[in-house]
Scaffold this motif. Structure first.
Motif, PDB file in Angstrom:
ATOM      1  N   UNK A 211       0.809  -1.210   0.000  1.00 50.58           N
ATOM      2  CA  UNK A 211       0.000   0.000   0.000  1.00 50.58           C
ATOM      3  C   UNK A 211       0.844   1.263   0.000  1.00 50.58           C
ATOM      4  N   UNK A 212       2.076   1.152   0.469  1.00 54.90           N
ATOM      5  CA  UNK A 212       3.010   2.271   0.319  1.00 54.90           C
ATOM      6  C   UNK A 212       3.347   2.450  -1.159  1.00 54.90           C
ATOM      7  N   UNK A 213       3.519   1.329  -1.863  1.00 51.48           N
ATOM      8  CA  UNK A 213       3.758   1.385  -3.308  1.00 51.48           C
ATOM      9  C   UNK A 213       2.544   1.962  -4.035  1.00 51.48           C
ATOM     10  N   UNK A 214       1.363   1.525  -3.617  1.00 59.23           N
ATOM     11  CA  UNK A 214       0.123   2.014  -4.218  1.00 59.23           C
ATOM     12  C   UNK A 214      -0.003   3.527  -4.027  1.00 59.23           C
ATOM     13  N   UNK A 215       0.331   3.981  -2.830  1.00 58.37           N
ATOM     14  CA  UNK A 215       0.243   5.405  -2.530  1.00 58.37           C
ATOM     15  C   UNK A 215       1.205   6.202  -3.397  1.00 58.37           C
ATOM     16  N   UNK A 216       2.416   5.665  -3.562  1.00 60.67           N
ATOM     17  CA  UNK A 216       3.423   6.356  -4.376  1.00 60.67           C
ATOM     18  C   UNK A 216       3.013   6.391  -5.849  1.00 60.67           C
ATOM     19  N   UNK A 217       2.363   5.317  -6.306  1.00 62.44           N
ATOM     20  CA  UNK A 217       1.980   5.226  -7.714  1.00 62.44           C
ATOM     21  C   UNK A 217       0.680   5.962  -8.018  1.00 62.44           C
TER      22      UNK A 217
END
Length: 264
Positions: A211-217
């Motif tokens: 979800x950190x990746x999702x937030x960044x993307x």
């Protein structure tokens, strides 16, 4: 008015008779049975395969299939057995699961879910939607909401205020019922999916990383009160709180020799 009272009485009896309990103990209204939902899920999946481009990349299919099989291997009852898994050539970071034991994965999600543990977070979440009967729940809600709107339209008759009131009811239903209801399902799928991935031998801490990746993307989310999904920050916070339960499940799985070996 007698007709309206009778319809309301019948609707109330149906709703009360359809009460169920979700995996987390949340009350649900289910007007559709598993057989009906499985048939609808299978039909919808077949239509997707006809309209979308199915990936023929053997390596990608093998990798996604490995993670999906590990997630579904320990399921019981009607969910036991092989699930059909299809990878679609789509740039969107998306995946889904449908009643009838169907799983679809867009190739775009692999740019965000960068490890097998992170992909297991996604698939665990999507399978959890099916296990918790969320499709049947949403269909039941929409069915009852539609009936309610029709009844109010009858009550209003041909009054000049009919269109205005119906418009407000649509807005009220959208922001007051449908969206919060969707967020409850999403949060529940996060919880159930986290436990499911941990039991399947995937590291639950990867859920936070995903979800950190999702937030960044992400290119921006609407305010949480206007979205069917919790904000990334809310999801991360909730998953971190749940980690105390998920980690022991993961350790137990490892002690039992459950260690999926899925490489991209």
């Amino acid at each position: 008015m007698k007709f309206i009272s009778s319809v309301l009485l019948v609707a109330t009896v149906i709703v009360l008779g359809a009460c169920a309990e979700s995996p987390t103990g949340r009350r649900q209204m289910l007007l559709f049975n598993n057989s009906e939902m499985s048939q609808m899920g299978a039909t919808a999946f077949d239509q997707m395969k006809e309209k979308m481009t199915v990936s023929t990349n053997a390596r990608t299919n093998r990798y996604v299939g490995c993670v999906a099989k590990a997630i579904t291997a320990g399921l019981t009852g009607e969910w036991q057995g092989d699930w059909e898994v299809v990878v679609f050539e789509e740039d969107s970071a998306n995946a889904f699961a449908l009643p009838g034991k169907k799983i679809g994965v867009h190739t775009g999600i692999l740019k965000v879910a960068k490890t097998s543990d992170q992909l297991a977070t996604v698939l665990g979440h999507e399978v959890a939607h099916v296990l918790a009967h969320h499709s049947a729940e949403r269909m039941s809600l929409q069915s009852v909401a539609g009936t309610g709107s029709q009844l109010i339209a009858v009550l209003l008759g041909d009054s000049a205020q009919k269109q205005t009131v119906m418009g407000l009811l649509g807005l009220g239903a959208q922001f007051g019922v449908v969206l919060p209801y969707g967020r409850a399902q999403e949060s529940e799928a996060d919880v159930v999916g986290l436990d499911l991935m941990a039991k399947s031998g995937f590291n639950p801490e990867a859920s936070v990383q995903l979800w950190e990746n999702m937030s960044a993307a992400s290119q921006g989310q609407p305010p949480e009160f206007m979205s069917t999904h919790p904000s990334h920050a809310t999801r991360i916070s909730d998953l971190q709180k749940r980690m105390k339960k998920a980690k022991p499940l993961y350790e137990q799985a490892k002690s039992l020799g459950i260690r999926p070996n899925c490489s991209a």
